[in-house]
Design a protein around this motif. Sequence first.
Motif, short mmCIF file in Angstrom:
data_model
loop_
_atom_site.label_atom_id
_atom_site.label_comp_id
_atom_site.label_asym_id
_atom_site.label_seq_id
_atom_site.Cartn_x
_atom_site.Cartn_y
_atom_site.Cartn_z
N UNK A 97 0.85 -1.19 0.00
CA UNK A 97 0.00 0.00 0.00
C UNK A 97 0.89 1.24 0.00
N UNK A 98 0.43 2.33 -0.59
CA UNK A 98 1.22 3.56 -0.58
C UNK A 98 1.43 4.02 0.85
N UNK A 99 2.54 4.69 1.08
CA UNK A 99 2.86 5.11 2.44
C UNK A 99 1.81 6.06 3.00
N UNK A 100 1.28 6.97 2.17
CA UNK A 100 0.26 7.91 2.64
C UNK A 100 -1.00 7.17 3.09
N UNK A 101 -1.43 6.18 2.29
CA UNK A 101 -2.63 5.42 2.66
C UNK A 101 -2.39 4.61 3.92
N UNK A 102 -1.18 4.07 4.08
CA UNK A 102 -0.87 3.28 5.27
C UNK A 102 -0.86 4.15 6.52
N UNK A 103 -0.30 5.35 6.41
CA UNK A 103 -0.30 6.28 7.55
C UNK A 103 -1.73 6.62 7.94
N UNK A 104 -2.57 6.86 6.95
CA UNK A 104 -3.97 7.18 7.22
C UNK A 104 -4.68 6.03 7.92
N UNK A 105 -4.41 4.80 7.47
CA UNK A 105 -5.05 3.63 8.07
C UNK A 105 -4.60 3.45 9.52
N UNK A 106 -3.34 3.67 9.79
CA UNK A 106 -2.83 3.53 11.15
C UNK A 106 -3.42 4.60 12.06
N UNK A 107 -3.45 5.83 11.58
CA UNK A 107 -4.02 6.91 12.39
C UNK A 107 -5.50 6.69 12.63
N UNK A 108 -6.20 6.15 11.63
CA UNK A 108 -7.63 5.86 11.80
C UNK A 108 -7.86 4.79 12.85
N UNK A 109 -6.85 3.97 13.11
CA UNK A 109 -6.95 2.92 14.12
C UNK A 109 -6.61 3.42 15.52
N UNK A 110 -6.33 4.72 15.65
CA UNK A 110 -6.01 5.27 16.96
C UNK A 110 -4.55 5.13 17.32
N UNK A 111 -3.68 4.93 16.33
CA UNK A 111 -2.25 4.77 16.55
C UNK A 111 -1.51 5.86 15.80
N UNK A 112 -0.24 6.03 16.14
CA UNK A 112 0.62 6.99 15.44
C UNK A 112 1.54 6.22 14.49
N UNK A 113 1.98 6.89 13.43
CA UNK A 113 2.83 6.23 12.44
C UNK A 113 4.12 7.00 12.26
N UNK A 114 5.21 6.26 12.12
CA UNK A 114 6.50 6.83 11.73
C UNK A 114 7.04 5.97 10.60
N UNK A 115 7.93 6.54 9.79
CA UNK A 115 8.41 5.79 8.64
C UNK A 115 9.93 5.70 8.62
N UNK A 116 10.41 4.59 8.11
CA UNK A 116 11.82 4.43 7.77
C UNK A 116 11.86 3.91 6.34
N UNK A 117 12.95 4.22 5.64
CA UNK A 117 13.04 3.83 4.24
C UNK A 117 14.16 2.81 4.05
N UNK A 118 13.90 1.90 3.12
CA UNK A 118 14.94 0.94 2.76
C UNK A 118 14.71 0.50 1.31
N UNK A 119 15.79 0.06 0.69
CA UNK A 119 15.69 -0.41 -0.68
C UNK A 119 15.03 -1.78 -0.69
#
Length: 604
Positions: free
Chosen positions: A418-440
């Motif tokens: 899933x796109x990172x923006x959609x995933x962040x939205x889904x996590x926040x909608x679940x009452x949680x906070x989201x942070x991201x790390x990047x990797x190849x």
Amino acid sequence: MPSVRAPGCRRHDAVADGYALGVNSSDTDPLVGRLVDGRYEVLSTVARGGMATVYLANDRRLQRRIALKVISPHLADGTLDPEAATRFRDEARAAARLSHPGIVAVHDQGEDGDLSYLTMEYVPGTNLRRVMSDAGALSVGDSLELLDQILGALAGAHAAGLVHRDVKPENVLIDRDGRVRVADFGLARAAHARPGSPGSALGTVAYMAPEVISGTTVDASADVYSVGVLAFEMLTGRQPYAGTDAREIAARHVSEDVPAPSGSCPAIAAPVDAFVEQLTARDAASRPSDATVALGALRSLRSQLSADELAVRAAVDPGTAEASTNGTRVLAATSVLGPTPAATPASYPAGRRTAHPSEDATTLVESPTTPRTGRSRLARPLTWVLVALLILTTGGLTWWFVSGPGATRAVPDGLVGVSSDAAVEAIQASGLEATTVEEYDDDVAAGHVVGTDPDGGTRVDLGGTVTLIVSLGPETATVPDGLVGASEDAATEALRDAGFDVAESQREADPAPEGEVVAVSVEEGSTQPVGTTVTLTVSDGPDEVTVPRVVGDDVEDARAELEDAGFTVEVNEVLGAFLGVVVAQDPNGGESLESGGTITLDVA
């Protein structure tokens, strides 16, 4: 997807099954025989409930049979709710806009004098209640097949912005080809308690989501909860909660988790338990947000199960689907929870109105009008005290585990890809906070989720942080310049330093010096994924060629022969070269010389 004939299916009137499981052959209803709106000839009564009466009718204009649903008089004339008839019409129009093969079509809506009605598609067949009554319990495979069709129909409604609010076996029709048709979209909404009646809720308590019971905001996830209860009942042959009245069952929905189906049938696979748990989460934010998401989870589950796991079926005697193990009846009728109506509509008998267990009636839960004396009178205050304590205790526990310090949330599943923006939205909608790390990542496109930490399904404290691992796409590097012309060792070292793998070199004869790179399998200066295998072509030096003997030949003939053999020719004239004949050559004929080498001719 292919249709399936549910086990134990009987051929009879599906519209009737949705209500009284049959057409009344001794009809005394005054509407029978009447022509409604100059078009619909009422043939017989199919079912009568607190909200509406359904008739089998003939559409004279189109010459077809239809189901005619007439709103009950106390709703139509505002006796119970002044806005009910308006909402009935609004919801009928909304349902009529739905067009989906899994949804019973609403054809028309109108009024004829004091009648407010709508017409629906007539579906011969059966319904899920009768299927479960006949079969006892369904196999895992049959349950998932029917649930797939139910969720598919609900997904169409949710996409159109409509929530069913009364999903139950009686509203799941199954036609004679085994296809599921979901009925009565929007009708439950048309009979909501009037504003200003806190805690009132309409629906079938046995399938009602906790937020519906508590009167909070209701969205598509409430239907998902109801489908989860359906799944439990199909798999086990019983409803999750039994009780003596609607309020007891409602309290259990709010304060207890739906049990795992494997508690009734240990052979049911753990992923099936997890699926039911996901759909019936008491916290709406922890459920799939709508039927489309739930359908994706179901199809993922089905792909994980073996044929043996799909064939598992609980051992339940047919006809016990509505009875609990302790002998108390599980309510199946649509119920209004909340304050007792001020007056009993004159069109119904006074006192407590309940539906026959085989009916899909609308039951208004109200107190009997017959006076009580003696012990009943004394018990009444104690009963209300106990109810109040139950509500306070339930409310406190609900706050603690839903919004308070004990609250947890499940990390959403299905975020990989899933796109990172959609995933962040889904996590926040679940009452949680989201942070991201990047990797190849070689497989997941850039900007999309590779995984989560913690994994999906893990429960995290409310407000906790979930780390999203987001793909940068495949790691790339630039192919070094200057490889052609370099030595094999130098070129190999440069490629490996840049992050490429180097295959065994190909070798071929070439005028270039031996060991020199003459070609590369990828373009120098181009961008390639790290780890790409590069092949070098390396010179083995020129080939050795036998020199032709040309002494005594005409100089021009000798030159042509030597050049055709790949040599360079130099001519040295002797004594004026008046004859034009080769008198000597170096190297001599028959000796070997590298292709492209020079041969000197002495010409006299």
